[in-house]
Design a protein around this motif. Structure first.
Motif, PDB file in Angstrom:
ATOM      1  N   ALA A  65      24.276  -4.632   9.678  1.00  7.08           N
ATOM      2  CA  ALA A  65      22.812  -4.624   9.606  1.00  7.08           C
ATOM      3  C   ALA A  65      22.222  -3.714  10.675  1.00  7.08           C
ATOM      4  N   VAL A  66      22.742  -3.790  11.893  1.00  6.67           N
ATOM      5  CA  VAL A  66      22.256  -2.944  12.986  1.00  6.67           C
ATOM      6  C   VAL A  66      22.533  -1.473  12.671  1.00  6.67           C
ATOM      7  N   ALA A  67      23.689  -1.166  12.114  1.00  5.48           N
ATOM      8  CA  ALA A  67      24.011   0.219  11.731  1.00  5.48           C
ATOM      9  C   ALA A  67      23.021   0.738  10.691  1.00  5.48           C
ATOM     10  N   GLY A  68      22.656  -0.110   9.738  1.00  7.60           N
ATOM     11  CA  GLY A  68      21.672   0.286   8.732  1.00  7.60           C
ATOM     12  C   GLY A  68      20.305   0.533   9.336  1.00  7.60           C
ATOM     13  N   ILE A  69      19.914  -0.309  10.271  1.00  7.60           N
ATOM     14  CA  ILE A  69      18.625  -0.139  10.941  1.00  7.60           C
ATOM     15  C   ILE A  69      18.627   1.160  11.748  1.00  7.60           C
ATOM     16  N   LYS A  70      19.734   1.456  12.436  1.00  5.18           N
ATOM     17  CA  LYS A  70      19.837   2.701  13.199  1.00  5.18           C
ATOM     18  C   LYS A  70      19.635   3.909  12.295  1.00  5.18           C
ATOM     19  N   LYS A  71      20.246   3.866  11.131  1.00  7.55           N
ATOM     20  CA  LYS A  71      20.159   4.987  10.190  1.00  7.55           C
ATOM     21  C   LYS A  71      18.715   5.270   9.796  1.00  7.55           C
ATOM     22  N   PHE A  72      17.971   4.242   9.447  1.00  5.60           N
ATOM     23  CA  PHE A  72      16.617   4.443   8.949  1.00  5.60           C
ATOM     24  C   PHE A  72      15.569   4.540  10.057  1.00  5.60           C
ATOM     25  N   ALA A  73      15.890   4.035  11.246  1.00  2.00           N
ATOM     26  CA  ALA A  73      14.972   4.161  12.377  1.00  2.00           C
ATOM     27  C   ALA A  73      15.179   5.490  13.109  1.00  2.00           C
ATOM     28  N   LEU A  74      16.206   6.235  12.704  1.00  2.00           N
ATOM     29  CA  LEU A  74      16.524   7.541  13.288  1.00  2.00           C
ATOM     30  C   LEU A  74      16.767   7.460  14.795  1.00  2.00           C
ATOM     31  N   THR A  75      17.449   6.399  15.204  1.00  2.44           N
ATOM     32  CA  THR A  75      17.812   6.238  16.615  1.00  2.44           C
ATOM     33  C   THR A  75      19.055   5.366  16.743  1.00  2.44           C
ATOM     34  N   ASP A  76      19.827   5.636  17.790  1.00  2.01           N
ATOM     35  CA  ASP A  76      20.969   4.775  18.104  1.00  2.01           C
ATOM     36  C   ASP A  76      20.557   3.630  19.011  1.00  2.01           C
ATOM     37  N   HIS A  77      19.311   3.623  19.436  1.00  2.00           N
ATOM     38  CA  HIS A  77      18.814   2.610  20.359  1.00  2.00           C
ATOM     39  C   HIS A  77      18.221   1.430  19.599  1.00  2.00           C
ATOM     40  N   VAL A  78      19.103   0.672  18.950  1.00  3.63           N
ATOM     41  CA  VAL A  78      18.729  -0.525  18.195  1.00  3.63           C
ATOM     42  C   VAL A  78      19.495  -1.689  18.795  1.00  3.63           C
TER      43      VAL A  78
END
Length: 120
Positions: A59-72
């Motif tokens: 889930a965190v990896a998916g959020i990183k992808k769409f938020a355009l940041t590794d800072h999740v």
């Protein structure tokens, strides 16, 4: 919005929000931002998989992808009775440390931003 229940809507929201921060002030300033995905404890409790941590990491990896940041960072909601742990405290510390580091290094005149997307 919740990542598990409204994934399409959340993906659109994250992408649009990230675009605003990355292209602020007529493309002259990129605001620093981090994403706090709250309700980590509830996600881990409610996920119906053999390995809840790998589901959280996905889930965190998916959020990183769409938020355009590794800072999740996945953090708990810290409500009374919620589970707490060293890992959650470490994620919260990492979130705040990244925010301060990014804000200190980025010239955005007097503006600094922090965005919290609630709910995994």
């Amino acid at each position: 919005l919740h990542w598990r229940d409204q994934q399409d809507e959340m993906q659109k929201y994250l992408h649009k929000t990230a675009d605003v921060f990355k292209n602020a002030s007529w493309n002259t300033v990129e605001f620093p931002y981090v994403v706090a995905a709250t309700h980590r404890d509830e996600f881990l409790k409610d996920v119906q998989k053999e390995d809840p941590m790998s589901a959280l990491q996905k889930a965190v990896a998916g959020i990183k992808k769409f938020a355009l940041t590794d800072h999740v960072y996945a953090i708990t909601n810290y409500k009374r009775g919620s589970l707490t742990s060293a890992a959650v405290n470490e994620e919260t510390f990492d979130l705040l440390a990244q925010l301060v580091t990014k804000a200190a290094k980025q010239e955005t005149s007097s503006a600094k931003c922090f965005v919290c997307f609630e709910g995994l």
